[in-house]
Design an enzyme around this catalytic site. Structure first.
Site, PDB file in Angstrom:
ATOM      1  N   ASP A  49       0.823  -1.204   0.000  1.00 33.34           N
ATOM      2  CA  ASP A  49       0.000   0.000   0.000  1.00 33.34           C
ATOM      3  C   ASP A  49       0.858   1.257   0.000  1.00 33.34           C
ATOM      4  O   ASP A  49       1.838   1.368   0.749  1.00 33.34           O
ATOM      5  CB  ASP A  49      -0.900   0.003   1.234  1.00 33.34           C
ATOM      6  N   TYR A  54       2.436  10.492  -0.483  1.00 33.45           N
ATOM      7  CA  TYR A  54       3.537  10.111   0.402  1.00 33.45           C
ATOM      8  C   TYR A  54       4.849  10.606  -0.201  1.00 33.45           C
ATOM      9  O   TYR A  54       5.340  10.085  -1.198  1.00 33.45           O
ATOM     10  CB  TYR A  54       3.603   8.594   0.598  1.00 33.45           C
ATOM     11  N   LYS A 216       7.988  -0.302  23.032  1.00 38.96           N
ATOM     12  CA  LYS A 216       9.355   0.220  23.112  1.00 38.96           C
ATOM     13  C   LYS A 216       9.449   1.579  23.805  1.00 38.96           C
ATOM     14  O   LYS A 216      10.536   2.018  24.174  1.00 38.96           O
ATOM     15  CB  LYS A 216       9.971   0.320  21.716  1.00 38.96           C
ATOM     16  N   GLY A 284       4.162  -0.990   8.939  1.00 38.78           N
ATOM     17  CA  GLY A 284       5.289  -0.264   8.386  1.00 38.78           C
ATOM     18  C   GLY A 284       6.560  -0.936   8.870  1.00 38.78           C
ATOM     19  O   GLY A 284       6.541  -1.679   9.854  1.00 38.78           O
ATOM     20  N   GLN A 290      11.848  -6.303  11.536  1.00 39.11           N
ATOM     21  CA  GLN A 290      10.525  -5.956  12.060  1.00 39.11           C
ATOM     22  C   GLN A 290       9.438  -6.759  11.346  1.00 39.11           C
ATOM     23  O   GLN A 290       8.475  -7.205  11.965  1.00 39.11           O
ATOM     24  CB  GLN A 290      10.277  -4.450  11.891  1.00 39.11           C
ATOM     25  N   ASN A 294       6.892  -9.426  13.140  1.00 42.79           N
ATOM     26  CA  ASN A 294       5.465  -9.100  13.133  1.00 42.79           C
ATOM     27  C   ASN A 294       4.624 -10.084  12.336  1.00 42.79           C
ATOM     28  O   ASN A 294       3.445 -10.313  12.650  1.00 42.79           O
ATOM     29  CB  ASN A 294       5.254  -7.686  12.594  1.00 42.79           C
TER      30      ASN A 294
END
Length: 324
Positions: A49, A54, A216, A284, A290, A294
């Site tokens: 996406d 952006y 975090k 993201g 990450q 995730n």
């Protein structure tokens, strides 16, 4: 990876999508962005996406370049239109002119012949909804867009749009992209259910509340040096999440997650995916690790006891509203 149909359409998307808001074309270098995109693809994420706004098109450029090596039929690429792309009076909004022109420019930046999902980034109260729906339908007819959706539409707007599409025999919307996470839950009131009744699935953004739901950030410590909070002090929404009530709740969520062998982020993502009407949650990533962590959330089935405990933990922030 697991996949779900997007709304009442035949399009299947990965339960986690990779987004490029606030990252690609901005804070993350092109090579790192490509490494993240490659990691996502290798782990079965097929849904990517972005939006024209952006970083003034840079995110689209980075995404298109990184995806060029893959079979186009294996990808579901989504972008959006609404926010200003120039100083001109017609370089914004959901007019027929802006939608048609921006779709062509998005395709050029992506280096693609079509996008799978073209979304209205926000409602436009200044343009008749029929004009917008007709423009989207023409793009589908032309083959530049396969499916259409919206973002941050309320349930009344979703119903009105689908009513227009049905009355005029236009292609229906299949998705809405709202914010949804353990802190911001407004769509539970009526957007999820009413959207589903209209054949619309939810593709939710900010499922980890811009990193707050990773655990975090601590109430008694400065943000980690490499975190978004430490490098974007003007982010009003993120700063408002640093409410003592929110951080206290996140601390309790982290304890619960660890007791079950999850990370806080995995718990937060699995909690979102408990809803069948949510087709995908957009994550993201500023580094591949990450994504690797995730993505494990799709295999987590939260028990009724865990869900009850989560609701108990979230009670103190049930009416919390971040600044916007």
């Amino acid at each position: 990876m697991k996949y779900r149909y997007l709304g009442k359409s035949g399009l299947q998307v990965s339960e986690l999508a990779l987004g490029s808001w606030l990252t690609y074309g901005k804070s993350v270098g092109d090579s790192t962005a490509e490494a993240c995109i490659d990691t996502a693809y290798e782990h079965g994420i097929n849904f990517f996406d972005t939006a024209n706004a952006y970083e003034a098109g840079e995110a689209e450029r980075v995404l298109g370049k990184s995806l060029k090596k893959y079979d186009r039929s294996s990808l579901v690429v989504a972008t959006k239109v609404f926010f200003p792309m120039g100083e001109g009076v017609n370089e914004r909004g959901l007019s027929r002119k802006h939608i048609i022109e921006q779709c062509d420019k998005s395709l050029q930046r992506l280096g693609m012949d079509y996008v799978d999902l073209y979304q209205c980034h926000r409602p436009d109260p200044n343009v008749p909804l029929e004009e917008t729906m007709r423009a989207l339908d023409d793009l589908v007819t032309q083959g530049k867009v396969l499916y259409t959706g919206v973002s941050e539409f309320q349930h009344q707007e979703l119903a009105q749009a689908q009513s227009i599409n049905q009355a005029l025999n236009l292609h229906p919307l299949i998705s809405n992209q709202p914010i949804y996470n353990m802190i911001e839950r407004y769509i539970e009131k009526d957007v999820i259910d009413k959207g589903w009744q209209e054949g619309i699935g939810q593709v939710v953004f900010s499922p980890l509340a811009q990193g707050v739901l990773t655990g975090k950030y601590k109430a008694d410590a400065a943000p980690p040096e490499d975190s978004r909070a430490a490098n974007d002090e003007t982010n009003v929404v993120l700063n408002s999440y640093f409410d003592p009530r929110v951080l206290k709740v996140v601390k309790r969520l982290k304890k619960l997650a660890e007791s079950e062998g999850y990370t806080t982020a995995q718990l937060a993502l699995a909690w979102i995916l408990r809803k069948k009407e949510v087709a995908s949650a957009i994550i993201g990533a500023s580094r591949p690790s990450q994504i690797t962590e995730n993505i494990k959330a799709v295999d987590i089935e939260l028990s009724s006891d865990i869900l009850t405990e989560v609701e108990t933990i979230l009670l103190p922030i049930r009416d919390f509203h971040p600044m916007r």
